[in-house]
Design a protein around this motif. Structure first.
Motif, PDB file in Angstrom:
ATOM      1  N   VAL A   1       0.819  -1.217   0.000  1.00  0.00           N
ATOM      2  CA  VAL A   1       0.000   0.000   0.000  1.00  0.00           C
ATOM      3  C   VAL A   1       0.854   1.269   0.000  1.00  0.00           C
TER       4      VAL A   1
ATOM      5  N   ILE B   1      -8.511   1.218  -6.227  1.00  0.00           N
ATOM      6  CA  ILE B   1      -8.124   1.821  -4.953  1.00  0.00           C
ATOM      7  C   ILE B   1      -7.909   3.315  -5.173  1.00  0.00           C
TER       8      ILE B   1
ATOM      9  N   GLN C   1      -8.493   5.815   0.259  1.00  0.00           N
ATOM     10  CA  GLN C   1      -8.489   4.491   0.903  1.00  0.00           C
ATOM     11  C   GLN C   1      -7.097   4.124   1.408  1.00  0.00           C
TER      12      GLN C   1
ATOM     13  N   ARG D   1      -6.479   6.070   4.726  1.00  0.00           N
ATOM     14  CA  ARG D   1      -7.225   5.540   5.876  1.00  0.00           C
ATOM     15  C   ARG D   1      -8.341   4.640   5.366  1.00  0.00           C
ATOM     16  N   PRO D   2      -8.099   3.328   5.319  1.00  0.00           N
ATOM     17  CA  PRO D   2      -9.133   2.416   4.829  1.00  0.00           C
ATOM     18  C   PRO D   2     -10.384   2.433   5.702  1.00  0.00           C
ATOM     19  N   ASN D   3     -11.524   2.103   5.104  1.00  0.00           N
ATOM     20  CA  ASN D   3     -12.797   2.100   5.829  1.00  0.00           C
ATOM     21  C   ASN D   3     -12.768   1.201   7.056  1.00  0.00           C
ATOM     22  N   TRP D   4     -12.099   0.054   6.963  1.00  0.00           N
ATOM     23  CA  TRP D   4     -12.119  -0.876   8.092  1.00  0.00           C
ATOM     24  C   TRP D   4     -11.399  -0.323   9.309  1.00  0.00           C
TER      25      TRP D   4
ATOM     26  N   TYR E   1      -3.441   1.886  11.967  1.00  0.00           N
ATOM     27  CA  TYR E   1      -3.188   1.739  10.538  1.00  0.00           C
ATOM     28  C   TYR E   1      -2.024   2.629  10.158  1.00  0.00           C
TER      29      TYR E   1
ATOM     30  N   LEU F   1       0.912  -4.229   4.427  1.00  0.00           N
ATOM     31  CA  LEU F   1      -0.385  -4.536   3.818  1.00  0.00           C
ATOM     32  C   LEU F   1      -0.252  -4.409   2.310  1.00  0.00           C
TER      33      LEU F   1
ATOM     34  N   ASP G   1      -5.500  -6.104   0.198  1.00  0.00           N
ATOM     35  CA  ASP G   1      -6.094  -6.083   1.536  1.00  0.00           C
ATOM     36  C   ASP G   1      -7.065  -4.921   1.727  1.00  0.00           C
ATOM     37  N   VAL G   2      -6.903  -3.845   0.956  1.00  0.00           N
ATOM     38  CA  VAL G   2      -7.707  -2.643   1.188  1.00  0.00           C
ATOM     39  C   VAL G   2      -8.497  -2.166  -0.038  1.00  0.00           C
TER      40      VAL G   2
END
Length: 147
Positions: A22, A49, A53, A56-59, A70, A76, A80-81
């Motif tokens: 990432v 992507i 994202q 700062r990914p949603n998860w 994160y 990662l 993964d994202v």
């Protein structure tokens, strides 16, 4: 909005694979001055992507009482994202239809597929602003002709 997606899409694509880190993907976006990367595996679109994202990914914010640290690192992978439920459009679609997809799904870009479902470009909100500018210029020219 007159015109087809193929008239305004960006044809010079930068794509990545799901196994790219990432951090590497983020710096690729920064270096190329782009905000969206289609993710391709075996010549097939498998995800997309955005720089948002990657930052700062949603998860990372699933629940306010759960902290998910994160860090933008290559620990990662993009896979993964990335978003796997990709909203796309086709070269032959109208700009109006593509614009409505952007609005309906609140996304900033649509990967563009041809009739064989091959990824051939990307249509971003900025591309649509270019189409709007052309439309406004045509309207202005027509008003001058009528005056």
């Amino acid at each position: 909005m007159p015109g087809k997606v193929s008239d305004y899409m960006t044809r010079k694509l930068v794509t990545i694979s799901p196994d790219m880190g990432v951090r590497e993907a983020y710096f690729l976006m920064r270096d190329k001055d782009i905000r969206h990367l289609p993710v391709v595996e075996n010549d097939e679109l498998v995800g997309i992507i955005s720089d948002r994202q990657l930052r700062r990914p949603n998860w990372a914010d699933e629940a306010p009482d759960i902290e998910h640290p994160y860090l933008l690192s290559d620990d990662l992978n993009v896979g993964d994202v990335m978003v796997t439920d990709v909203i796309s459009c086709h070269t032959y679609e109208t700009l109006s239809k593509a614009n409505q997809k952007l609005l309906d799904h609140n996304v900033g870009a649509l990967p563009v597929l041809d009739k064989t479902e091959t990824l051939v470009g990307i249509l971003s909100a900025v591309d649509l602003l270019g189409a709007l500018q052309d439309m406004l210029q045509r309207e202005k020219s027509q008003k001058k002709l009528r005056a």
